[in-house]
Design a protein around this motif. Structure first.
Motif, PDB file in Angstrom:
ATOM      1  N   PRO A   8       0.827  -1.201   0.000  1.00  0.00           N
ATOM      2  CA  PRO A   8       0.000   0.000   0.000  1.00  0.00           C
ATOM      3  C   PRO A   8       0.867   1.258   0.000  1.00  0.00           C
ATOM      4  O   PRO A   8       2.030   1.240   0.421  1.00  0.00           O
ATOM      5  N   LEU A   9       0.304   2.341  -0.471  1.00  0.00           N
ATOM      6  CA  LEU A   9       1.018   3.615  -0.442  1.00  0.00           C
ATOM      7  C   LEU A   9       1.321   4.014   0.996  1.00  0.00           C
ATOM      8  O   LEU A   9       0.479   3.870   1.884  1.00  0.00           O
ATOM      9  N   SER A  10       2.516   4.501   1.219  1.00  0.00           N
ATOM     10  CA  SER A  10       2.850   5.011   2.541  1.00  0.00           C
ATOM     11  C   SER A  10       2.089   6.304   2.778  1.00  0.00           C
ATOM     12  O   SER A  10       1.626   6.962   1.837  1.00  0.00           O
ATOM     13  N   THR A  11       1.967   6.684   4.018  1.00  0.00           N
ATOM     14  CA  THR A  11       1.278   7.931   4.356  1.00  0.00           C
ATOM     15  C   THR A  11       1.961   9.114   3.694  1.00  0.00           C
ATOM     16  O   THR A  11       1.309  10.016   3.158  1.00  0.00           O
ATOM     17  N   GLU A  12       3.281   9.100   3.677  1.00  0.00           N
ATOM     18  CA  GLU A  12       4.050  10.197   3.074  1.00  0.00           C
ATOM     19  C   GLU A  12       3.775  10.286   1.570  1.00  0.00           C
ATOM     20  O   GLU A  12       3.519  11.376   1.041  1.00  0.00           O
ATOM     21  N   SER A  13       3.823   9.145   0.876  1.00  0.00           N
ATOM     22  CA  SER A  13       3.577   9.140  -0.566  1.00  0.00           C
ATOM     23  C   SER A  13       2.136   9.534  -0.882  1.00  0.00           C
ATOM     24  O   SER A  13       1.862  10.270  -1.831  1.00  0.00           O
ATOM     25  N   SER A  14       1.224   9.036  -0.074  1.00  0.00           N
ATOM     26  CA  SER A  14      -0.183   9.334  -0.298  1.00  0.00           C
ATOM     27  C   SER A  14      -0.460  10.828  -0.183  1.00  0.00           C
ATOM     28  O   SER A  14      -1.165  11.411  -1.021  1.00  0.00           O
ATOM     29  N   ARG A  15       0.113  11.449   0.812  1.00  0.00           N
ATOM     30  CA  ARG A  15      -0.102  12.890   1.004  1.00  0.00           C
ATOM     31  C   ARG A  15       0.565  13.700  -0.099  1.00  0.00           C
ATOM     32  O   ARG A  15       0.009  14.709  -0.569  1.00  0.00           O
ATOM     33  N   LYS A  16       1.742  13.256  -0.522  1.00  0.00           N
ATOM     34  CA  LYS A  16       2.450  13.954  -1.592  1.00  0.00           C
ATOM     35  C   LYS A  16       1.651  13.919  -2.893  1.00  0.00           C
ATOM     36  O   LYS A  16       1.464  14.936  -3.570  1.00  0.00           O
ATOM     37  N   ILE A  17       1.149  12.716  -3.245  1.00  0.00           N
ATOM     38  CA  ILE A  17       0.379  12.568  -4.478  1.00  0.00           C
ATOM     39  C   ILE A  17      -0.962  13.296  -4.372  1.00  0.00           C
ATOM     40  O   ILE A  17      -1.447  13.884  -5.337  1.00  0.00           O
ATOM     41  N   GLU A  18      -1.541  13.296  -3.189  1.00  0.00           N
ATOM     42  CA  GLU A  18      -2.816  14.001  -2.990  1.00  0.00           C
ATOM     43  C   GLU A  18      -2.670  15.487  -3.293  1.00  0.00           C
ATOM     44  O   GLU A  18      -3.542  16.091  -3.924  1.00  0.00           O
ATOM     45  N   LYS A  19      -1.559  16.079  -2.871  1.00  0.00           N
ATOM     46  CA  LYS A  19      -1.320  17.501  -3.137  1.00  0.00           C
ATOM     47  C   LYS A  19      -1.133  17.760  -4.630  1.00  0.00           C
ATOM     48  O   LYS A  19      -1.606  18.773  -5.159  1.00  0.00           O
ATOM     49  N   ILE A  20      -0.462  16.841  -5.320  1.00  0.00           N
ATOM     50  CA  ILE A  20      -0.250  16.996  -6.772  1.00  0.00           C
ATOM     51  C   ILE A  20      -1.577  16.876  -7.520  1.00  0.00           C
ATOM     52  O   ILE A  20      -1.862  17.645  -8.441  1.00  0.00           O
ATOM     53  N   ILE A  21      -2.384  15.904  -7.112  1.00  0.00           N
ATOM     54  CA  ILE A  21      -3.704  15.743  -7.737  1.00  0.00           C
ATOM     55  C   ILE A  21      -4.548  16.988  -7.526  1.00  0.00           C
ATOM     56  O   ILE A  21      -5.209  17.482  -8.451  1.00  0.00           O
TER      57      ILE A  21
END
Length: 247
Positions: A8-21
């Motif tokens: 699963p996506l790590s919390t750090e990666s998930s938040r980073k991608i969420e901001k880009i989206i």
């Protein structure tokens, strides 16, 4: 979408991608007609539609379109990267799991789409359920009233089933085989308001088929509503105080 060794996506990666989206979503939706969903994914797909198709465990931004490999005229291809994150274009879309007011219900709910034999082209929503002392389980359905019945009501204010022609009600729509029928009109009340006095526009539907199993509402745009009315008890006009927030 998965691959054999993906995590699963790590919390750090998930938040980073969420901001880009969040940064690019409006621009992407505006520039690409058939883009329906944008999401983060721990997996990237490669060689879609070929015998070499595979998935790899790589964090990416997934873009879902109705059909891959077709670019509408006057539109540019999707970007391959967004702020250093790979973009994976996939074939797919979104399907809401919840049922809407226009769907057929085995057990009807408040807010369902209904119509009547009086006016099959006219639709409304099913009102609250009540345990009527004479009719049993009923619901409000004033949308069923036709002009003839409205004129009669102006004279008498209240008309009961034996005084009017039979009127069947349907959910979600009228059908000549009456497979969608849920009940019949048993009583209507109409009183014009004015000079500070409230008006009344009420029609009682006796539910004969597909009775509700719970006091819930249909989903709204895929979102489940949390409002519930389970008792079916009727409160008199003195029963609820003006400052009472919950009943």
């Amino acid at each position: 979408m998965y691959c054999a060794n993906n995590n699963p996506l790590s919390t750090e990666s998930s938040r980073k991608i969420e901001k880009i989206i969040d940064k690019y979503s409006m621009e992407l939706m505006h520039n690409h007609t058939y883009l329906s969903v944008i999401s983060a994914s721990p997996v990237v797909s490669k060689h879609y539609g070929t015998s070499n198709y595979k998935t790899e465990s790589v964090s990416c931004i997934a873009l879902y379109v109705i059909v891959k490999h077709f670019i509408p005229i006057n539109e540019e291809p999707f970007p391959q990267m967004l702020d250093g994150i790979p973009v994976d274009v996939r074939e797919g879309g979104v399907q809401f799991c919840g049922a809407s007011a226009e769907d057929f219900y085995d057990q009807v709910r408040m807010g369902c789409k209904i119509t009547s034999k009086f006016q099959p082209q006219k639709h409304g929503t099913l009102g609250g359920f009540v345990e009527h002392p004479d009719y049993g389980l009923c619901a409000c359905a004033h949308v069923v009233l036709n002009d003839k019945l409205k004129f009669a009501l102006k004279e008498k204010m209240k008309v009961k089933e034996k005084e009017m022609e039979p009127c069947a009600l349907f959910q979600p729509s009228y059908d000549t085989q009456e497979q969608n029928q849920i009940g019949r009109l048993v009583e209507v009340t109409y009183k014009e308001g004015g000079n500070g006095k409230p008006g009344i526009d009420l029609a009682l539907l006796k539910i004969d088929k597909r009775p509700p199993s719970e006091g819930t509402f249909p989903d709204i745009q895929g979102t489940t509503t949390r409002i519930r009315y389970d008792s079916g008890k009727v409160w008199g006009k003195e029963g609820v105080q003006p400052n009472q927030q919950q009943v």
